[in-house]
Scaffold this active site. Structure first.
Site, short mmCIF file in Angstrom:
data_model
loop_
_atom_site.label_atom_id
_atom_site.label_comp_id
_atom_site.label_asym_id
_atom_site.label_seq_id
_atom_site.Cartn_x
_atom_site.Cartn_y
_atom_site.Cartn_z
CG ASN A 7 -8.73 -15.89 -6.57
OD1 ASN A 7 -8.43 -15.08 -7.43
ND2 ASN A 7 -9.53 -16.92 -6.79
NE ARG A 18 -7.41 3.88 -18.02
CZ ARG A 18 -7.00 4.96 -17.35
NH1 ARG A 18 -7.60 5.29 -16.21
NH2 ARG A 18 -6.01 5.69 -17.82
CG HIS A 43 -11.44 -19.46 -11.52
ND1 HIS A 43 -12.41 -19.96 -10.70
CD2 HIS A 43 -11.77 -19.89 -12.77
CE1 HIS A 43 -13.30 -20.63 -11.40
NE2 HIS A 43 -12.93 -20.60 -12.68
NE ARG A 45 -14.70 -16.71 -13.83
CZ ARG A 45 -15.77 -17.41 -13.45
NH1 ARG A 45 -16.53 -18.00 -14.35
NH2 ARG A 45 -16.09 -17.50 -12.17
CG HIS A 50 -10.78 -12.74 -13.63
ND1 HIS A 50 -10.30 -14.01 -13.79
CD2 HIS A 50 -12.06 -12.88 -13.16
CE1 HIS A 50 -11.21 -14.89 -13.42
NE2 HIS A 50 -12.30 -14.24 -13.05
CD GLU A 73 -10.20 -21.31 -7.39
OE1 GLU A 73 -10.15 -21.41 -6.15
OE2 GLU A 73 -10.92 -20.47 -7.97
CB THR A 110 -18.53 -15.24 -8.80
OG1 THR A 110 -17.44 -15.80 -8.06
CG2 THR A 110 -19.79 -15.31 -7.95
CG HIS A 201 -17.56 -18.13 -3.42
ND1 HIS A 201 -17.00 -18.03 -4.67
CD2 HIS A 201 -18.63 -17.31 -3.43
CE1 HIS A 201 -17.71 -17.22 -5.42
NE2 HIS A 201 -18.71 -16.76 -4.69
CG ASP A 202 -19.11 -14.65 -1.11
OD1 ASP A 202 -18.41 -13.88 -1.80
OD2 ASP A 202 -20.23 -15.07 -1.47
N GLY A 224 -10.14 -14.22 -2.11
CA GLY A 224 -9.76 -13.18 -3.05
C GLY A 224 -10.60 -11.93 -2.94
CG HIS A 225 -15.10 -10.13 -3.85
ND1 HIS A 225 -15.17 -9.41 -5.02
CD2 HIS A 225 -16.00 -9.55 -3.01
CE1 HIS A 225 -16.07 -8.45 -4.90
NE2 HIS A 225 -16.59 -8.51 -3.69
#
Length: 251
Positions: A7, A18, A43, A45, A50, A73, A110, A201-202, A224-225
Site C-alpha cells: 500500500n 509539501r 486507498h 479517499r 493521500h 480500496e 484510518t 492493517h498494522d 503499507g504503514h
C-alpha cells in the site's frame, strides 16, 4: 502462497504535505515491484488526504504493464466530490484486478472496522455485481469476530479481508494467542463459505510470520504503514525483500 501487496498511501501523504511530486508515488511503487512485491494497493479517499484519482490512473498503467495485481480500496457508499469521482467510477475507468470495499468515513484517521452485513449487505449486493462487471475480484473488509462472515459470499463477494488491527495490538502487548485463535476461526469460516481470505492493517515484519503460521491459507496481505516506516531506515528494496522472506518462511 501468500502474496504481498504494498500500500503506497503513505508515500502520497508525504508528497501532499509539501505539494509537487516528491516523493514520486509511481517511482516508489515501481521500486516495490522491482524488489519482488506481487502487487500495489491504494486507498483513495474523497478528501484526497493521500492517494488521488490521478495516482490511481498512473498506477493502473504501471501494474498492467508489469502484469501484477492492482488493488483499489475504498468506501463504495461515499458520494463523489470534486477531484474524487467515487469508487465505482474509478474502478470502471481503471479496471483493477481487485476492489476491496471498506466502510470508512472522512472522520476516521484510518480504517478501523469491517462491515456489518446485517445492516449493509443488501446495499453492497448491487455494488459488488457492478464491480464484478468491471472484471474486478471483490473483497470485503471484515472484523474477525463478525458472526456473519459467510454472508459476504451470499451477496456475491469473492474474498474477505480480515482487519488485523486487534491482532497487531495483542501481539505488541505480548499476548497474541487469543487473537490468533479468533482470526484462525474467522479464516476457516470464510473458507467454508467459499471465500478467499486476505488480511491487512498494522501488519509488520515483526508480527506477520506468527500470523501466517497460525491463520490458514491467507491469500494476500496488504501492508503499507509499517512497511513504509521500516523503509525509512532500511530502504524500500531491502524492506520489501524482508517481508517476502517472512512470507517465504511460512509456505
Amino acid at each position: 502462497m501468500t502474496c504481498l501487496s504494498v500500500n503506497v498511501n503513505k508515500i502520497a501523504v508525504l508528497r501532499n504535505s509539501r505539494g509537487g511530486n516528491d516523493p514520486d508515488v509511481l517511482r516508489a511503487a515501481a521500486a516495490c515491484l522491482d524488489a519482488g512485491a506481487h502487487g500495489i494497493t491504494v486507498h483513495p479517499r474523497p478528501d484526497q488526504r493521500h492517494i488521488r484519482a490521478d495516482d490511481v490512473h498512473v498506477l493502473s498503467t504501471l501494474t498492467r504493464a508489469r502484469g501484477v495485481e492492482f488493488n483499489i480500496e475504498g468506501n463504495p457508499f461515499a458520494p463523489p466530490r470534486p477531484g474524487y469521482p467515487g469508487l465505482l467510477p474509478l474502478c470502471e475507468q481503471t479496471r483493477p484486478a481487485q476492489a476491496t470495499l471498506v466502510p470508512d468515513g472522512d472522520g476516521q484517521l484510518t480504517s478501523d472496522h469491517g462491515f456489518d452485513f446485517a445492516r449493509d449487505g443488501e446495499r453492497l449486493r448491487p455494488l459488488i455485481t457492478a464491480l464484478k462487471g468491471c472484471g474486478c475480484r471483490v473483497s470485503l473488509f471484515v472484523d474477525a469476530g463478525n458472526p456473519d462472515i459467510a454472508m459476504a459470499a451470499a451477496i456475491g463477494a469473492d474474498r474477505v479481508e480480515l482487519y488485523t488491527g486487534p491482532y497487531a495490538e495483542a501481539f505488541a502487548n505480548g499476548a497474541p494467542d487469543a487473537a490468533l485463535a479468533l482470526f484462525a476461526d474467522a479464516a476457516r469460516r470464510a473458507q467454508a463459505a467459499g471465500l478467499g481470505v486476505n488480511a491487512g492493517h498494522d501488519l509488520s515484519q515483526a508480527n506477520l510470520g506468527r500470523f501466517l503460521a497460525q491463520v490458514p491459507k491467507v491469500l494476500e496481505v496488504s501492508i503499507g504503514h509499517a512497511l513504509i516506516g521500516e523503509a525509512l531506515y532500511d530502504g524500500l528494496d531491502a524492506t520489501v525483500k524482508g517481508y517476502l522472506r517472512v512470507i517465504g518462511q511460512r509456505r
